[in-house]
Design a protein around this motif. Structure first.
Motif, mmCIF file in Angstrom:
data_model
loop_
_atom_site.group_PDB
_atom_site.id
_atom_site.type_symbol
_atom_site.label_atom_id
_atom_site.label_comp_id
_atom_site.label_asym_id
_atom_site.label_seq_id
_atom_site.Cartn_x
_atom_site.Cartn_y
_atom_site.Cartn_z
ATOM 1 N N ASN A 108 4.221 -9.044 5.700
ATOM 2 C CA ASN A 108 3.737 -8.297 4.540
ATOM 3 C C ASN A 108 3.214 -9.233 3.456
ATOM 4 O OD1 ASN A 108 4.554 -6.061 5.939
ATOM 5 N ND2 ASN A 108 6.205 -5.500 4.545
ATOM 6 N N TYR B 116 2.360 7.028 0.840
ATOM 7 C CA TYR B 116 3.075 6.141 1.762
ATOM 8 C C TYR B 116 4.582 6.392 1.681
ATOM 9 C CZ TYR B 116 4.767 1.931 4.083
ATOM 10 O OH TYR B 116 5.412 1.051 4.927
ATOM 11 N N LYS C 4 8.550 2.026 9.440
ATOM 12 C CA LYS C 4 8.377 1.323 8.163
ATOM 13 C C LYS C 4 8.050 -0.148 8.400
ATOM 14 C CE LYS C 4 10.763 0.494 3.767
ATOM 15 N NZ LYS C 4 12.014 0.748 3.002
ATOM 16 N N ASP D 29 2.942 -1.061 4.036
ATOM 17 C CA ASP D 29 2.328 -0.335 2.926
ATOM 18 C C ASP D 29 0.835 -0.678 2.838
ATOM 19 O OD1 ASP D 29 1.572 0.804 0.515
ATOM 20 O OD2 ASP D 29 3.252 -0.015 -0.620
ATOM 21 N N ASN E 260 -1.046 -0.422 0.491
ATOM 22 C CA ASN E 260 -1.356 -1.024 -0.804
ATOM 23 C C ASN E 260 -1.271 -2.543 -0.792
ATOM 24 O OD1 ASN E 260 -2.282 0.753 -2.841
ATOM 25 N ND2 ASN E 260 -0.291 1.752 -2.844
ATOM 26 N N ASN F 150 -1.557 0.615 -6.246
ATOM 27 C CA ASN F 150 -0.294 0.937 -6.912
ATOM 28 C C ASN F 150 -0.251 0.518 -8.358
ATOM 29 O OD1 ASN F 150 -0.446 -1.566 -5.786
ATOM 30 N ND2 ASN F 150 1.692 -1.727 -5.195
#
Length: 232
Positions: free
Chosen positions: A7, A73, A217, A222, A224, A230
């Motif tokens: 991430n 999300y 998950k 995400d 974003n 966000n």
């Protein structure tokens, strides 16, 4: 690469917000929206009617003076109850947690490749309540390999394309469909990042049950991390 490092690497691909719909729509015309169980406005109209959804969104756009409503999300929603495609008798297996970001706007809006890549697969997922026409891109950037899914497109978006076609960041790869082809929703883009497609072709779950959410998950970061909406 573990989830935290993956991430972090995704987030570092770009400092700027990356576009997945018409770049001529300025970021000032975006506004977040909640379609969660907590949004009581959703109780005021028929959730099974795509026309009622369009009317609700038109009012939202006018009230907020925007052209795009985005969000969703890991949002728990009840809007999937209308479709047998998502239902399951066991409550813990009910698929109602959204794994991508939705960008609600107008039909025929351009859909853009978020980054350089190639067409991995495409398919018309034409179940009621499903994605409708869908394109999946494969990206290999900074030693990362991952996929992005673009759902609820127009049928014409799947014409004259082939697996392996190269695409450039910001290139138009399709257009948003309307309720007659997009699973019977108000026009919007479902955008999702996927680490491992698990052998899927032109499709991947966009909604999870609570029972499976930890896996999804981790496998669907995400969006974003790339879109950076966000902060709006």
């Amino acid at each position: 690469m573990n989830t935290i490092d993956f991430n972090k690497a995704l987030n570092q691909i770009s400092n700027a917000s990356l576009k997945v719909i018409d770049a001529n729509i300025s970021i000032e015309k975006y506004c977040s929206i909640s379609l969660s169980l907590n949004n009581k406005d959703l109780l005021k109209f028929d959730n099974s009617s795509s026309k009622d959804w369009e009317n609700y969104l038109e009012s939202f756009f006018a009230k907020n003076k925007v052209n795009v409503a985005f969000g969703g999300y890991l949002e728990k929603r009840n809007i999937y109850d209308r479709s047998d495609y998502f239902k399951n008798e066991a409550k813990q297996n009910q698929r109602n947690i959204h794994l991508g970001i939705d960008l609600w706007c107008y039909k025929n809006t351009k859909v853009l490749a978020v980054l350089d890549g190639e067409i991995h697969s495409f398919k018309n997922n034409n179940n009621y309540g499903d994605y409708g026409p869908t394109i999946i891109l494969k990206h290999q950037i900074n030693n990362l390999t991952f996929y992005t899914l673009y759902g609820h497109l127009s049928k014409s978006s799947l014409e004259n394309i082939n697996v392996g076609n190269k695409v450039n960041k910001g290139e138009t790869i399709g257009f948003l469909g309307d309720a007659t082809v997009n699973g019977d929703y108000a026009p919007h883009l479902h955008f999702q990042i996927i680490k491992d497609l698990e052998g899927n072709f032109g499709d991947y779950p966009g909604v999870s049950s609570q029972e499976n959410i930890n896996f999804y998950k981790n496998n669907c970061p995400d969006p974003n991390l790339l879109l950076k909406l966000n902060s709006i």
